[in-house]
Scaffold this motif. Structure first.
Motif, short mmCIF file in Angstrom:
data_model
loop_
_atom_site.label_atom_id
_atom_site.label_comp_id
_atom_site.label_asym_id
_atom_site.label_seq_id
_atom_site.Cartn_x
_atom_site.Cartn_y
_atom_site.Cartn_z
N LEU A 171 0.81 -1.22 0.00
CA LEU A 171 0.00 0.00 0.00
C LEU A 171 0.84 1.27 0.00
O LEU A 171 0.43 2.29 -0.57
CB LEU A 171 -0.94 0.01 1.21
N LEU A 172 2.01 1.23 0.64
CA LEU A 172 2.81 2.44 0.78
C LEU A 172 3.83 2.63 -0.33
O LEU A 172 4.33 3.74 -0.52
CB LEU A 172 3.53 2.45 2.13
N SER A 173 4.16 1.56 -1.06
CA SER A 173 5.22 1.69 -2.07
C SER A 173 4.91 0.96 -3.38
O SER A 173 4.94 1.55 -4.45
CB SER A 173 6.54 1.17 -1.49
N ASP A 174 4.60 -0.34 -3.29
CA ASP A 174 4.48 -1.14 -4.51
C ASP A 174 3.41 -0.62 -5.47
O ASP A 174 3.59 -0.68 -6.69
CB ASP A 174 4.16 -2.60 -4.15
N VAL A 175 2.32 -0.13 -4.91
CA VAL A 175 1.24 0.39 -5.78
C VAL A 175 1.77 1.49 -6.68
O VAL A 175 1.48 1.53 -7.89
CB VAL A 175 0.07 0.93 -4.93
N TYR A 176 2.56 2.41 -6.13
CA TYR A 176 3.07 3.53 -6.91
C TYR A 176 4.10 3.09 -7.95
O TYR A 176 4.22 3.68 -9.01
CB TYR A 176 3.70 4.57 -5.97
N ALA A 177 4.84 2.02 -7.62
CA ALA A 177 5.88 1.54 -8.52
C ALA A 177 5.30 0.71 -9.67
O ALA A 177 5.82 0.73 -10.78
CB ALA A 177 6.91 0.72 -7.75
N LYS A 178 4.22 -0.02 -9.39
CA LYS A 178 3.69 -0.97 -10.38
C LYS A 178 2.47 -0.46 -11.14
O LYS A 178 2.11 -1.02 -12.17
CB LYS A 178 3.36 -2.29 -9.69
N ILE A 179 1.81 0.57 -10.59
CA ILE A 179 0.64 1.13 -11.27
C ILE A 179 0.92 2.61 -11.53
O ILE A 179 0.71 3.45 -10.65
CB ILE A 179 -0.65 0.99 -10.42
N PRO A 180 1.42 2.96 -12.72
CA PRO A 180 1.84 4.34 -12.97
C PRO A 180 0.72 5.37 -13.07
O PRO A 180 0.94 6.54 -12.81
CB PRO A 180 2.60 4.24 -14.29
N GLN A 181 -0.50 4.93 -13.44
CA GLN A 181 -1.59 5.89 -13.63
C GLN A 181 -2.27 6.21 -12.29
O GLN A 181 -2.80 5.32 -11.63
CB GLN A 181 -2.65 5.34 -14.60
N PRO A 182 -2.26 7.49 -11.89
CA PRO A 182 -2.89 7.89 -10.62
C PRO A 182 -4.34 7.46 -10.49
O PRO A 182 -4.78 7.06 -9.40
CB PRO A 182 -2.76 9.42 -10.63
N LYS A 183 -5.12 7.50 -11.58
CA LYS A 183 -6.52 7.10 -11.51
C LYS A 183 -6.66 5.63 -11.15
O LYS A 183 -7.56 5.24 -10.40
CB LYS A 183 -7.22 7.40 -12.83
N LEU A 184 -5.76 4.80 -11.70
CA LEU A 184 -5.80 3.37 -11.39
C LEU A 184 -5.32 3.11 -9.96
O LEU A 184 -5.79 2.19 -9.29
CB LEU A 184 -4.97 2.57 -12.40
N ASP B 123 -5.85 5.17 -7.47
CA ASP B 123 -7.01 5.54 -6.66
C ASP B 123 -8.04 4.41 -6.64
O ASP B 123 -8.65 4.11 -5.61
CB ASP B 123 -7.66 6.82 -7.19
N ALA B 124 -8.22 3.78 -7.81
CA ALA B 124 -9.19 2.68 -7.90
C ALA B 124 -8.74 1.50 -7.04
O ALA B 124 -9.57 0.85 -6.37
CB ALA B 124 -9.35 2.24 -9.36
N TYR B 125 -7.44 1.24 -7.04
CA TYR B 125 -6.91 0.15 -6.22
C TYR B 125 -7.13 0.43 -4.74
O TYR B 125 -7.61 -0.43 -3.99
CB TYR B 125 -5.42 -0.03 -6.51
N PHE B 126 -6.78 1.66 -4.31
CA PHE B 126 -6.95 2.01 -2.90
C PHE B 126 -8.43 1.98 -2.50
O PHE B 126 -8.77 1.57 -1.38
CB PHE B 126 -6.37 3.41 -2.64
N ALA B 127 -9.31 2.42 -3.41
CA ALA B 127 -10.74 2.39 -3.11
C ALA B 127 -11.21 0.95 -2.92
O ALA B 127 -12.03 0.66 -2.04
CB ALA B 127 -11.52 3.06 -4.23
N GLY B 128 -10.67 0.05 -3.75
CA GLY B 128 -11.03 -1.37 -3.63
C GLY B 128 -10.57 -1.96 -2.31
O GLY B 128 -11.31 -2.71 -1.66
N VAL B 129 -9.36 -1.60 -1.90
CA VAL B 129 -8.84 -2.09 -0.62
C VAL B 129 -9.70 -1.56 0.53
O VAL B 129 -10.08 -2.31 1.44
CB VAL B 129 -7.38 -1.65 -0.42
N ALA B 130 -10.02 -0.26 0.49
CA ALA B 130 -10.84 0.34 1.55
C ALA B 130 -12.20 -0.32 1.62
O ALA B 130 -12.73 -0.58 2.72
CB ALA B 130 -10.99 1.84 1.30
N LYS B 131 -12.78 -0.63 0.47
CA LYS B 131 -14.10 -1.27 0.42
C LYS B 131 -14.06 -2.65 1.06
O LYS B 131 -14.95 -3.02 1.84
CB LYS B 131 -14.58 -1.37 -1.03
N GLU B 132 -13.02 -3.41 0.74
CA GLU B 132 -12.90 -4.76 1.29
C GLU B 132 -12.68 -4.72 2.81
O GLU B 132 -13.25 -5.52 3.55
CB GLU B 132 -11.74 -5.49 0.61
#
Length: 248
Positions: A5-18, A20-29
């Motif tokens: 959550l703190l690093s890999d997401v930014y390194a592996k998903i370059p698009q900010p919108k995607l 945000d979608a990933y973090f929203a999914g984690v928060a929902k779960e």
């Protein structure tokens, strides 16, 4: 999970919108699990308690009456007032990289009680910072993580504004970097002295900044609060050290 959550997401998903979608999914779960009774209530309370103790959870209210009560407690995050101990120091880290590189920073903060001078206490605040990013971070990490040099910081390097607060009525006397005197920006906030040094570290670099505060009128034991980072606060704040003072 923390690294994800703190690093890999930014390194592996370059698009900010995607991202945000990933973090929203984690928060929902997470919310679904907690609201569905799957969470560990004891663990949740322990986590919130630790977060509050480390300054990761702060509370503010626009209602004057409510805020007057909140301000009495550490959870208010105040730099002055009833929640602040008399001889409190503060060390705060403000990112100047414009990136996600702070994940790689490791820091320690320590108070050194110097020998009294002219009847006043003196204390040095020692901050050691290390950039643990890989040597090839400028090339191996995506520009979204390094900042790509957009804000004048070379990719892979980390720039931090280090802000040190002393107790009310004290003075910030001097600052050094690795033992050499350095210019610093002095300010006053809520009658507390403030010193600021901007520091830039390349991959593998480590530097120690020291601020010395004098004319301290409080004779109580000093303590220090810090900006919480990816490190556990207990690993950042080192035990206070006492200088060896000769008897006059």
């Amino acid at each position: 999970m923390t690294s994800t959550l703190l690093s890999d997401v930014y390194a592996k998903i370059p698009q900010p919108k995607l991202q945000d979608a990933y973090f929203a999914g984690v928060a929902k779960e997470v919310f679904a699990a907690l609201s569905g009774g799957k969470g560990d209530a004891k663990g949740l309370i322990a986590g919130i308690t630790r977060g509050a103790e480390e300054g990761r959870v702060l509370v503010w209210s626009g209602d004057v009456a409510e805020q007057s009560v909140i301000a009495k407690y550490m959870v208010s995050g105040s730099v002055s007032g009833p929640s602040v101990s008399p001889a409190q120091f503060g060390v705060y880290f403000n990112d100047g990289t414009g990136a996600k590189m702070d994940f790689y920073m490791r820091r320690t903060v320590q108070l050194i009680k110097e020998c009294p001078a002219d009847g006043y206490e003196q204390t040095t605040v020692r901050i050691t910072s290390t950039n643990t990013a890989p040597a090839d971070a400028g090339a191996s990490l995506p520009s979204y993580v390094t900042g790509g040099g957009v804000f004048g910081v070379a990719p892979g390097s980390v720039q931090t504004n280090i802000i040190a607060y002393g107790p009310v009525q004290a003075n910030v006397e001097s600052a050094t970097v690795d033992g050499q005197k350095t210019p610093f920006a002095p300010y006053s906030h809520a009658n507390r002295p403030v010193g600021i040094v901007a520091q830039q570290l390349g991959p593998g670099d480590s530097k120690t900044v020291e601020f010395t505060f004098g004319k301290i009128v409080q004779h109580t034991e000093p303590n220090v609060v810090v900006t919480p980072t990816v490190q556990q606060v207990k690993d950042v704040i080192l035990p206070t050290e006492n200088a060896s003072c000769g008897q006059g």
